[in-house]
Design an enzyme around this catalytic site. Structure first.
Site: not given
Length: 424
Positions: A206, A302, A369
């Site tokens: 991330s 995502d 994600h």
């Protein structure tokens, strides 16, 4: 009388035989059940042990106290921290340095909101973390990297480790020093043996995945010249796309992050020499110029980007997208069509690296994600696959130059191996 007695005792003996035969059968049945139960119990124990091994070991926190004197501190001024599981056997000189994610703060108000959490202060961080997936020490669960030195760097600066503002506002006591943290942590690890590294990977998830993109070439310069160095970005390829309202929220937000943290000096000059610093927070404007080999693991849908870039709350005041963002199966036909448009934009944005053999990619068609740090998506019998290949094998083959890997999945919902996120 004798015949009568004989007949009576014959019947008694027969009943006796039947009785003990039945008892014998009951005992045998019970024994078989106990054996089955014992086997079942053993199976349960083995399963739990396997699950525990898959979860990985618990690794204690290390505070980098020496970084404080360098001004390399979290938003609240506390020292940075990481979790370090040491390598062993043939992996003793191999290193994975992974940077944690957790979004960004774009002004004093949002940064102050973080200082009472682990995302702004090491005082609030858990003292242990579980390592699994890419960080597992089990050969079965992580065959190419299980015995490497594996480090997870905690995230507490709000700038993807790019900020560097000397002045500290006395009213807020906020420290914007993410770039200094990056260097201080690497220097600390070099002193603990990484100066002898033969193999090294900079990775992140991330906002940490963005770090591994923005700092990839810099990491290469800090490692020994003879070391084989590559980077892996997990869910860090954030794209510059308009929200469902038509506004460019993420572009404005990134510009504010860069300005607040003084990030420009730590962004790749190959980008800042061409574009405004805020635009250089987008991988699509940086990735093609990265010289160090890098691998991108990303979901084409995502879930963080769908929730916060495509359909953030500010662009969806009536909550029309709420259920869709929680579970992709709840999306309407129109919403799925919009998400397919997002996928098209994502593939366009990442196409800038498709012609480079040193750059790999695993772009699945999942609503997900961050997929490298969880065993279920890294490497398991039911993990996501592209071209019959798990993420673990794709990254391992690419790192060790066994084969190149640039695979893009078909559109949702074509891939039955996806682990699509469902949020509560």
């Amino acid at each position: 009388m004798e015949m009568l007695c004989f007949s009576f005792w014959t019947r008694v003996e027969a009943m006796y035989d039947v009785f003990w035969h039945q008892i014998d059968e009951i005992i045998k049945t019970m024994l078989m059940k106990f054996i089955r139960m014992d086997q079942l119990f053993s199976l349960v124990i083995c399963t739990l042990l396997l699950l525990k091994a898959a979860e990985g070991v618990t690794v204690p926190i290390t505070f980098v106290q020496s970084a404080v004197a360098k001004g390399a501190v979290c938003l609240d001024g506390s020292p940075p921290a990481y979790h370090f599981d040491k390598g062993f056997e043939a992996g003793i000189d191999n290193w994975i340095v992974h940077f944690e994610g957790g979004g960004w703060c774009n002004n004093a108000t949002t940064c102050l909101d973080r200082i009472d959490t682990r995302l702004g202060s090491s005082k609030k961080m858990d003292k242990t973390l579980s390592f699994s997936g890419f960080f597992s020490s089990g050969k079965k669960f992580n065959p190419d990297f299980y015995n490497w030195n594996r480090i997870k760097v905690r995230y507490c600066d709000g700038s993807s480790f790019t900020g560097d503002v000397e002045a500290v506002d006395p009213k807020t006591n906020l420290h914007y020093r993410g770039g200094r943290i990056f260097v201080a942590v690497i220097e600390d690890l070099l002193a603990k043996g990484m100066k002898n590294a033969k193999n090294a990977i900079l990775s992140g998830c991330s906002a940490g995945g963005l770090t591994s993109i923005l700092q990839c070439d810099r990491f290469r310069t800090l490692l020994p010249a003879a070391a084989k160095v590559k980077c892996v970005s997990d869910a860090g390829y954030f794209i510059n796309v308009k929200a469902v309202s038509g506004a460019s929220h993420i572009e404005q937000f990134y510009s504010q992050v860069v300005q607040t943290h003084g990030s420009a000096k730590n962004l790749p000059s190959s980008c800042t020499s061409r574009l405004s610093p805020g635009l250089c927070f987008f991988p699509q404007n940086v990735a093609a110029q990265i010289k160090t080999p890098i691998f991108f693991v990303n979901a084409a849908y995502d879930s963080w980007q769908i929730k916060n870039i495509l359909a953030p709350g500010v662009a969806d005041p009536h909550g029309t997208w709420r259920n869709c963002k929680l579970d992709i199966k709840s999306c309407s036909a129109n919403q799925l069509s919009t998400m397919q448009g997002f996928r098209t934009e994502f593939l366009k944005a990442i196409s800038v690296v498709s012609n480079s053999p040193s750059k790999g990619m695993f772009i699945d068609g999942c609503y997900s994600h961050c997929q490298t740090g969880m065993q279920e998506t890294w490497m398991r019998t039911d993990s996501p696959v592209l071209a019959k290949t798990t993420i673990a094998k794709a990254v391992g083959d690419w790192y060790y130059d066994r084969s190149t890997f640039q695979q893009i999945d078909c559109p949702y919902p074509c891939n039955p191996t996806c682990h699509n996120r469902v949020f509560e």
